[in-house]
Write an enzyme that holds these catalytic residues in place. Structure first.
Site, short mmCIF file in Angstrom:
data_model
loop_
_atom_site.label_atom_id
_atom_site.label_comp_id
_atom_site.label_asym_id
_atom_site.label_seq_id
_atom_site.Cartn_x
_atom_site.Cartn_y
_atom_site.Cartn_z
N LYS A 80 0.86 -1.20 0.00
CA LYS A 80 0.00 0.00 0.00
C LYS A 80 0.89 1.24 0.00
O LYS A 80 1.90 1.28 0.72
CB LYS A 80 -0.87 -0.05 1.26
CG LYS A 80 -1.88 1.09 1.38
CD LYS A 80 -2.69 0.90 2.66
CE LYS A 80 -3.76 1.96 2.85
NZ LYS A 80 -4.57 1.74 4.06
N SER A 155 -9.48 1.74 3.23
CA SER A 155 -8.67 2.44 2.25
C SER A 155 -7.67 1.56 1.51
O SER A 155 -7.16 1.99 0.48
CB SER A 155 -7.92 3.56 2.97
OG SER A 155 -7.04 3.01 3.93
N SER A 179 -9.18 -0.57 7.59
CA SER A 179 -8.74 -0.47 6.20
C SER A 179 -8.10 -1.70 5.59
O SER A 179 -7.90 -1.75 4.39
CB SER A 179 -7.78 0.71 6.04
OG SER A 179 -8.54 1.87 5.87
#
Ligand code: GLN
Length: 495
Positions: A80, A155, A179
């Site tokens: 990420k 996210s 997330s």
């Protein structure tokens, strides 16, 4: 053998070990799949083909000499874009940090590289990890491979979508309020958030430091266990990490459901939940009971305050934390006509930061303001301790907690974009673990009639990651929801 990129991490690891597959073949297949599908899926913000192939070659050379750095040696992994990784910018999905070259490497990435993983690149996310659909990425829209008209969650949406679509073998995400678990649930993969303090946050761009934790995603709990093993432990660069012993394996070979008490918190089963979610989670419970587990009803009386508490605290922390993104210390400075630094910072921040980040900063500045701080921030801190004590009490009568990960399956792109409160609702069941600092895992337990994945969440007392991962692994030995592969078609709905 299945095409190499269709291999989940565990099978890939076995194929590498037996010599059926080389890391270069697996990596190349991932790169080809990224080439073929990423324009549609929008998972990657930065691909590292040369670094990946170099690492894969080194891994194959080691293997040829009978060496292996860890079970993950040679596994292609996505990261990420909130972690500092060598040779790649860290943008946090924000224009504000476009092209930002981090001056150091995050501890977790360093550990993963030392374990021999192959870094495929940086994955898409909501700007600064604030959001639940990845629609707040300033760069590109990310889609759910199970239905291209739907969000992958957020996210860490890029991580979950890339894993489900088999563009990567595993992924490193971050979880402040859900997330890792919520996108894992929406995309039908396994997502794991460790106990707060288990994993270093050094080099993870913070959002709300009292809740941020690196998390891992793989198709299965076994993959998550290997990934956690690589990153767990004390880090002198992060004072919030704790020196709690890391087991030799996060999967306990003697794990048994016999006598294990599964707590169902009463507050999680209200109306508003998609019926299929409830049904699939309860079916999973039935199986656990058939294996010898006992169902216990428990109460988390402050659960109804969890989401508000999380939003107040996370926004307050984000407000103070993001003040360094001012175009002076960090971030791209905008042209300005005013003659003072206030106007420069104002313009830089209002043009450089997206709507959700601005909303959080505004909320944070309000809840910390002189007239509101005692009604909001201080109250929220109190509720946070009460909530943690509710969990502590629950552990008196159960060994694991079982809940759905999200009230619904993946929602359509655009559906909640203009409705922040509806967007926040998808974190309803996940934020508690962050507020209380507990380990939590999301695993697929079924599909809706539209073919969308549905997931259950398991929580354990602090530091009991092994119990959590072993339970999920045992479930996944009996069911194959986590191994289902979405059929990708560029003719997907609402494209
Ligand atoms: N969706 C939640 C939020 O927007 C959680 C985000 C996260 O865990 N990074 O705050």
């Amino acid at each position: 053998m299945t095409a190499p990129t269709n291999l989940p991490l565990c099978e890939g690891v076995l194929a590498l070990a037996s010599g059926e597959l080389s890391s270069v073949e697996w990596t190349q297949a991932c790169l080809e799949r990224i080439q073929a599908w990423d324009a549609t899926l929008g998972c990657f913000l930065h691909v590292l083909p040369e670094d990946a192939l170099r690492a894969a070659e080194a891994s194959d050379t080691r293997r040829a000499q009978g060496q292996r750095l860890s079970p993950l040696d040679g596994v292609p992994l996505g990261v990420k874009d909130v972690f500092h990784l060598p040779n790649a910018p860290t943008t946090c999905g924000s224009r504000f940090l476009e092209g930002y070259q981090p001056p150091f490497v995050s501890s977790v990435c360093e550990s993963l590289l030392r374990s021999g993983v192959v870094p495929l690149g940086k994955l898409n996310l909501d700007e600064f990890a604030m959001g639940s659909s990845t629609e707040f990425s300033a760069y590109k829209r990310c889609r759910n491979p199970w239905d291209l008209g739907r969000t992958p969650g957020g996210s860490s949406g890029g991580c979950a979508s890339a894993l489900a679509a088999r563009l990567v073998g595993g992924a490193l995400g971050s979880d402040t309020g859900g997330s890792v678990r919520q996108p894992a649930a929406f995309c039908g993969v396994t997502g794991f958030k460790p106990t707060y303090g288990r994993v270093s946050r050094f080099g993870l761009v913070s959002f709300a430091p009292s809740m941020d934790q690196a998390g891992v995603m793989a198709h299965s709990a076994q993959g998550c266990a290997w990934l956690l093993q690589a990153i767990a432990g004390l880090d002198p660069n992060d004072a919030t990490t704790q020196d709690v012993s890391v087991p030799n394996s996060y999967l306990d070979p003697s794990f048994s459901w016999q006598g294990l008490r599964i707590g169902l918190p009463r507050e999680f089963w209200d109306a508003g939940m998609e019926p299929c979610v409830r049904k699939s989670v309860l079916e999973a419970l039935e199986w656990m009971i058939s294996q010898g587990a006992a169902q216990v009803s428990v109460s988390l009386p402050r659960q109804h305050l969890a989401l508000e508490t999380y939003l107040v605290l996370a926004s307050a922390e984000a407000f103070s934390n993001l003040s360094r993104f001012d175009g002076v210390r960090l971030g791209q400075r905008r042209q300005h006509t005013g003659d003072n630094w206030t106007s420069m910072i104002q313009r830089t921040r209002s043009e450089g930061l997206g709507p959700e980040v601005q909303r959080r900063i505004t909320m944070g500045s309000f809840v910390l303001s002189k007239d509101a701080v005692s009604d909001y921030y201080e109250q929220a801190q109190k509720v946070r301790s009460l909530l943690a004590s509710d969990y502590a009490e629950a552990w008196g009568s159960c060994d694991l907690l079982l809940t759905p990960t999200t009230p619904t399956s993946a929602f359509c792109l655009g559906d909640r974009l203009e409705e922040p409160l509806a967007m926040y609702q998808s974190d309803l069941f996940t934020v508690g673990a962050n507020l209380a600092g507990l380990p939590a895992l999301s695993m697929p337990v079924g599909f809706t009639s539209r073919g969308l994945p549905v997931a259950a969440q398991l929580l354990a007392p602090a530091w009991e990651e092994q119990r959590l991962l072993s339970a999920a692994h045992s479930f996944q030995q009996a069911f194959d929801h986590h191994l289902k592969v979405p059929v990708l078609s560029s003719q997907g709905s609402k494209l």
